[in-house]
Design a protein around this motif. Structure first.
Motif, short mmCIF file in Angstrom:
data_model
loop_
_atom_site.label_atom_id
_atom_site.label_comp_id
_atom_site.label_asym_id
_atom_site.label_seq_id
_atom_site.Cartn_x
_atom_site.Cartn_y
_atom_site.Cartn_z
N ILE A 187 6.41 -14.84 -26.55
CA ILE A 187 6.33 -14.37 -25.24
C ILE A 187 5.49 -15.49 -24.66
O ILE A 187 5.83 -15.83 -23.61
N PRO A 188 4.47 -15.93 -25.16
CA PRO A 188 3.91 -16.95 -24.50
C PRO A 188 4.48 -18.11 -24.11
O PRO A 188 4.57 -18.84 -23.08
N ALA A 189 5.52 -18.62 -25.15
CA ALA A 189 6.34 -19.85 -24.76
C ALA A 189 7.31 -19.50 -23.69
O ALA A 189 7.49 -20.23 -22.72
N ILE A 190 7.81 -18.31 -23.71
CA ILE A 190 8.76 -17.69 -22.54
C ILE A 190 8.16 -17.69 -21.28
O ILE A 190 8.45 -18.68 -20.16
N LEU A 191 6.76 -17.49 -21.28
CA LEU A 191 6.10 -17.44 -19.89
C LEU A 191 5.49 -18.75 -19.51
O LEU A 191 5.61 -18.94 -18.27
N GLY A 192 5.40 -19.56 -20.43
CA GLY A 192 5.05 -20.99 -19.94
C GLY A 192 6.31 -21.48 -19.43
O GLY A 192 6.17 -22.58 -18.52
N LYS A 193 7.52 -21.25 -19.95
CA LYS A 193 8.81 -21.97 -19.54
C LYS A 193 8.91 -21.45 -17.90
O LYS A 193 9.61 -22.28 -17.25
N PHE A 194 8.54 -20.19 -18.01
CA PHE A 194 8.87 -19.61 -16.37
C PHE A 194 7.76 -19.95 -15.47
O PHE A 194 7.98 -19.71 -14.30
N GLY A 195 6.62 -20.76 -15.79
CA GLY A 195 5.81 -21.38 -15.10
C GLY A 195 4.40 -20.04 -15.00
O GLY A 195 3.92 -20.15 -14.11
N LEU A 196 4.75 -18.96 -15.66
CA LEU A 196 3.61 -17.95 -15.41
C LEU A 196 2.28 -17.99 -16.30
O LEU A 196 1.48 -17.43 -16.26
#
Length: 482
Positions: A187-196
């Motif tokens: 989840i943190p990695a995904i949110l990072g990729k999304f710019g969130l």
């Protein structure tokens, strides 16, 4: 273009007072003229003519050293410093002159103020610019640093987010080819990729997209829904207020619309297809645009959907880009999302396209259905989208949104079954031990859809081979009460 010729002035006068030209009889109206010049600077440029009366007659005025000093002092009161072209065009056979103030398009430097106050042009009138419009120009000038969606919120944690919705976004993005197969489930990695997520801190966009808003301080993540009797706001038939993340609000909006817009059916294919009074693609695009491109900065802002007997209105806070007008919106245009970070995540999930074709799609769908093209009313700090149609009155629930009561036991049985997950018609009928599809549709499926307890996974394609149904927030609330 420097104006030093009376013929050029006459051509400007022929255009009459409007968005780009203003007439003043003398510099006795210098203050009002400077306010209009400030408005032109905050728009696409324009010209103020002193020595021309309201009827467009050139009368000129005498120009003294004091006149020029007064003009210089007035120009110096513009902030930031502006490039103003000043011309003194003599009239034939006398000493009088027409004084010309001209400014070109100055978008990179907007907003401008005169004596500390910003002005804007509305048709042929100059008015004080509202605070939200001024803030919007500031954001455009200062770039991405101060966009509300990018602002970090140190009080926001991963526990405040619906991680299932995050993973669903990844799954749908991979299925449609807009996210790579190796995106993963971290989840943190995904949110990072999304710019969130940046440096371990979530931003406002994360809250709008995936927040669990029952315990979060984001009052602007609100959707107001109303069905009125007649063509004004005198009598409520149904009223709801929904607090939630983007996907919850989208689902709630479409469930409410399905509930109150009449359905008709066609049997051109093996399966009966249901059609809303307003084409589904058009009304969904309108809702999507309102939620995606609205302004989220103001805590008191919200999207409102009002259904009347003769129209549906979708209102959202915020405005179109300053250089857009009704004609540009109807023609092909580039995509300029108000919230590019939100729009990017929605694009990855295939909720949104990125080609600026939404308005054209709405117009096309309405024309095909024999309806008037949707209308936009643009206010100083909000936009209202209007679909004209004949809304047939449908049964309505109580005004209190927390008291959901299904119309039949069959609907309740269907809702309870879908608590296990998404199911197809065949799977539902087998679980309920039903074998007569028309009866199932009449007594179970259609009432549950109409009352907003369930929605299809492929609403645009009712006969999709992988069609399934799932519960809405309203359906989940019903289960909690049971």
């Amino acid at each position: 273009m420097i104006i030093e010729d009376l013929d050029i002035i006459k051509r400007l006068i022929a255009e009459k007072e409007g968005g780009l030209v203003e007439f003043k009889e003398t510099t006795g109206q210098l203050e009002r003229g400077m306010e209009t010049l400030c408005a032109f600077l905050n728009g696409n440029g324009g010209t103020v003519l002193f020595g021309v009366n309201d009827k467009g007659k050139v009368i000129g005025q005498e120009v003294s050293d004091k006149t020029k000093r007064d003009i210089a002092e007035a120009i110096n009161r513009l902030e930031p410093v502006a490039m103003v072209q000043i011309s003194y065009v003599p009239l034939p056979d006398n000493e009088k002159k027409v004084i010309v103030f001209r400014v070109e398009d100055s978008k990179p430097s907007r907003p401008f103020c005169y004596k500390g106050r910003p002005y804007m042009r509305v048709e042929s009138a100059t008015t004080t610019m509202p605070q939200p419009a001024y803030n919007e120009l500031l954001l455009q000038r200062d770039g991405n640093r101060y966009r509300w969606e990018l602002l970090a919120n140190s009080n926001l944690t991963l526990q405040h987010l619906d991680t299932n919705e995050v993973l669903k976004t990844v799954r749908l993005g991979i299925e449609c080819g807009r996210l790579p197969e190796d995106t993963g489930t971290d989840i943190p990695a995904i949110l990072g990729k999304f710019g969130l997520l940046k440096d371990g801190v979530l931003n406002n966009a994360a809250a709008v997209l995936f927040g669990k808003h029952e315990d979060m301080e984001y009052p602007q993540c609100l959707l107001r829904l109303a069905r009125f009797k007649g063509t004004d706001k005198t009598v409520f038939m149904d009223s709801q207020r929904i607090q939630g993340n983007f996907f919850q609000l989208l689902n709630a909006a479409m469930a409410f619309i399905f509930k109150h817009l009449s359905l008709s059916g066609t049997t051109d294919t093996l399966e009966r297809e249901e059609h809303l009074t307003i084409p589904y693609k058009a009304i969904r695009e309108g809702v999507l645009n309102s939620l995606t491109h609205r302004s989220y900065k103001e805590a008191g802002g919200s999207v409102g959907i009002a259904i009347y007997d003769d129209r549906v209105e979708i209102e959202n806070p915020g405005t179109f880009p300053p250089d857009w007008d009704a004609e540009k919106m109807k023609s092909e245009h580039e995509s300029k999302p108000q919230n590019p970070l939100l729009a990017n995540v929605l694009y990855k999930r295939k909720v949104l396209e990125s080609w600026g074709r939404g308005i054209g799609l709405m117009m096309s769908e309405c024309r095909k259905a024999g309806l008037p093209e949707p209308e936009y009313k643009i206010w100083a700090d909000s936009v209202t989208l209007i679909f004209r149609c004949d809304v047939t009155n449908r049964p309505s629930t109580d005004q209190a949104p927390t008291k959901y009561r299904p119309s039949t036991d069959q609907v309740l049985a269907l809702v309870k079954l879908l608590d296990e997950g998404e199911l197809s018609v065949k799977e539902i009928m087998e679980a309920l031990e039903l074998n007569h599809r028309p009866t199932f549709r009449m007594n179970y499926l259609h009432p549950a859809l109409n009352e907003g307890y369930i929605v299809p996974l492929y609403p645009e394609q009712p006969s999709h081979p992988k069609q399934k149904y799932r519960l809405t927030e309203k359906g989940l609330e019903l289960l909690k009460q049971q």
